[in-house]
Design an enzyme around this catalytic site. Structure first.
Site, PDB file in Angstrom:
ATOM      1  CG  HIS A  67      -1.685   1.115   1.240  1.00 36.66           C
ATOM      2  ND1 HIS A  67      -3.144   1.388   1.960  1.00 36.66           N
ATOM      3  CD2 HIS A  67      -1.759   2.319   0.464  1.00 36.66           C
ATOM      4  CE1 HIS A  67      -3.586   2.512   1.954  1.00 36.66           C
ATOM      5  NE2 HIS A  67      -2.961   3.160   0.939  1.00 36.66           N
ATOM      6  CG  PHE A 117      -2.256   2.863  -5.824  1.00 37.46           C
ATOM      7  CD1 PHE A 117      -2.749   3.730  -4.639  1.00 37.46           C
ATOM      8  CD2 PHE A 117      -1.824   1.687  -5.587  1.00 37.46           C
ATOM      9  CE1 PHE A 117      -2.519   3.216  -3.264  1.00 37.46           C
ATOM     10  CE2 PHE A 117      -1.862   1.034  -4.273  1.00 37.46           C
ATOM     11  CZ  PHE A 117      -2.350   1.801  -3.133  1.00 37.46           C
ATOM     12  CG  HIS A 120      -2.393   8.987  -3.462  1.00 39.58           C
ATOM     13  ND1 HIS A 120      -3.030  10.279  -3.130  1.00 39.58           N
ATOM     14  CD2 HIS A 120      -2.536   8.346  -2.245  1.00 39.58           C
ATOM     15  CE1 HIS A 120      -3.364  10.143  -1.924  1.00 39.58           C
ATOM     16  NE2 HIS A 120      -3.032   8.907  -1.517  1.00 39.58           N
ATOM     17  CD  GLU A 121       0.134   5.410  -1.306  1.00 43.37           C
ATOM     18  OE1 GLU A 121       1.077   5.522  -0.544  1.00 43.37           O
ATOM     19  OE2 GLU A 121      -0.851   5.670  -1.104  1.00 43.37           O
ATOM     20  CG  HIS A 125       2.600   8.749   1.877  1.00 44.76           C
ATOM     21  ND1 HIS A 125       2.252   9.124   3.157  1.00 44.76           N
ATOM     22  CD2 HIS A 125       1.701   8.050   1.080  1.00 44.76           C
ATOM     23  CE1 HIS A 125       0.814   8.802   3.191  1.00 44.76           C
ATOM     24  NE2 HIS A 125       0.317   8.324   2.139  1.00 44.76           N
TER      25      HIS A 125
HETATM   26  P1  AMP Z   1      -2.980   6.950   1.445  1.00 44.16           P
HETATM   27  O1  AMP Z   1      -3.355   8.333   0.990  1.00 44.16           O
HETATM   28  O2  AMP Z   1      -1.613   6.517   1.142  1.00 44.16           O
HETATM   29  O3  AMP Z   1      -3.218   6.707   3.064  1.00 44.16           O
HETATM   30  O4  AMP Z   1      -3.572   5.957   0.719  1.00 44.16           O
HETATM   31  C1  AMP Z   1      -5.150   6.057   0.857  1.00 44.16           C
HETATM   32  C2  AMP Z   1      -5.578   5.746  -0.500  1.00 44.16           C
HETATM   33  O5  AMP Z   1      -5.449   4.600  -0.922  1.00 44.16           O
HETATM   34  C3  AMP Z   1      -7.219   5.394  -0.107  1.00 44.16           C
HETATM   35  O6  AMP Z   1      -7.949   6.329  -1.003  1.00 44.16           O
HETATM   36  C4  AMP Z   1      -7.350   3.915  -0.400  1.00 44.16           C
HETATM   37  O7  AMP Z   1      -8.555   3.827  -0.950  1.00 44.16           O
HETATM   38  C5  AMP Z   1      -6.241   3.759  -1.414  1.00 44.16           C
HETATM   39  N1  AMP Z   1      -5.903   2.270  -1.757  1.00 44.16           N
HETATM   40  C6  AMP Z   1      -5.511   1.428  -0.794  1.00 44.16           C
HETATM   41  N2  AMP Z   1      -5.313   0.255  -1.294  1.00 44.16           N
HETATM   42  C7  AMP Z   1      -5.294   0.322  -2.621  1.00 44.16           C
HETATM   43  C8  AMP Z   1      -5.009  -0.486  -3.709  1.00 44.16           C
HETATM   44  N3  AMP Z   1      -4.620  -1.764  -3.584  1.00 44.16           N
HETATM   45  N4  AMP Z   1      -5.492   0.124  -4.898  1.00 44.16           N
HETATM   46  C9  AMP Z   1      -5.754   1.410  -4.986  1.00 44.16           C
HETATM   47  N5  AMP Z   1      -5.992   2.304  -3.988  1.00 44.16           N
HETATM   48  C10 AMP Z   1      -5.639   1.781  -2.776  1.00 44.16           C
END
Ligand code: AMP
Length: 239
Positions: A67, A117, A120-121, A125
């Site tokens: 994640h 994804f 975003h990460e 972060h």
């Molecule tokens: P964060 O902002 O790093 O805390 O990530 C949270 C976001 O990651 C949330 O919107 C979750 O729905 C999303 N998330 C968590 N696991 C996954 C995944 N396997 N695929 C896509 N989004 C994810």
């Protein structure tokens, strides 16, 4: 004498003001002390009310997926979005893409290639990690290789078969297998069962070595007995 007293109280007032300004500046700055390395069990992401979509590359392997790798501070706070100028660029990680597709897939709907994804990460972060984009994703992939959660759980006869296991036995299996304590986070499936969702491990500031967690994430962990669900397809919306 009176003037001297007045001067020193003004001096101390200014000093206190400057100290509190300095402390609040430091705690709101972008520094951090360690990382949380968070892996999730994809079946538990999918079998909730929200459901999920397989990535464009197909059904993920039966394994934990990444994640995130999140900078954190000893006081429980964390920096985020540290550099508005540092946008995610796919070309920076072109050499890692096959490994990221396997180990860090997106399960959000609609199906995607993971880029949104990862972006975003990275932006939330990774920009606080003191690593460049390629090193940040490489560090997470290396940590995943070092911490084979599915294997250490299987070694303790804890398998994703829909059975319920005690939270303590899961944490103990991880501690025995990897040598470090973990934080286990649960979510709730469509039948309201508490299930194993994410495992947090702590990592040093250089994103290299696991460490004992200086502080565990806030919030509820799990019930005493939790399900380890298998990866059923019916919960997936579309592919
Ligand atoms: P964060 O902002 O790093 O805390 O990530 C949270 C976001 O990651 C949330 O919107 C979750 O729905 C999303 N998330 C968590 N696991 C996954 C995944 N396997 N695929 C896509 N989004 C994810």
């Amino acid at each position: 004498m009176k003037l001297q007293l007045k001067n020193s109280s003004v001096f101390f007032t200014i000093l206190i003001f400057l100290c509190s300004f300095f402390i609040s500046f430091c705690s709101s700055s972008q520094d951090f002390d360690f990382f949380y390395f968070v892996q999730e069990w994809p079946a538990s992401y999918c079998d909730t009310k929200r459901s999920c979509c397989y990535p464009k590359t197909g059904k993920p392997a039966q394994d934990f997926t990444i994640h995130g790798l999140w900078p954190n501070r000893y006081d429980g706070s964390w920096p985020q979005y540290c550099d508005g100028q540092s946008h995610f660029h796919k070309y920076q990680i072109w050499d890692l893409i096959p490994k990221l597709e396997k180990n860090w897939p997106s399960l959000n709907c609609p199906s995607s290639d993971g880029v949104k994804f990862w972006a975003h990460e990275w932006e939330r972060h990774g920009t606080c990690s003191l690593l460049n984009e390629n090193n940040y994703f490489q560090a997470a992939l290396d940590l995943k290789e070092k911490a084979n959660l599915l294997q250490v759980l299987k070694d303790a006869r804890i398998e994703p078969n829909g059975d319920f296991y005690s939270l303590e036995s899961i944490k103990e299996a991880i501690r025995k297998g990897l040598g470090y304590t973990s934080f286990v986070q649960c979510n709730v499936d469509i039948w309201q069962n508490q299930q194993l969702y994410q495992v947090y491990l702590c990592v040093d500031k250089f994103a290299k070595e696991f460490i004992d967690c200086p502080i565990l994430p806030r919030g509820r962990s799990c019930g005493l007995e939790i399900e380890f669900p298998p990866f059923f397809s019916p919960f997936v919306d579309s592919i």
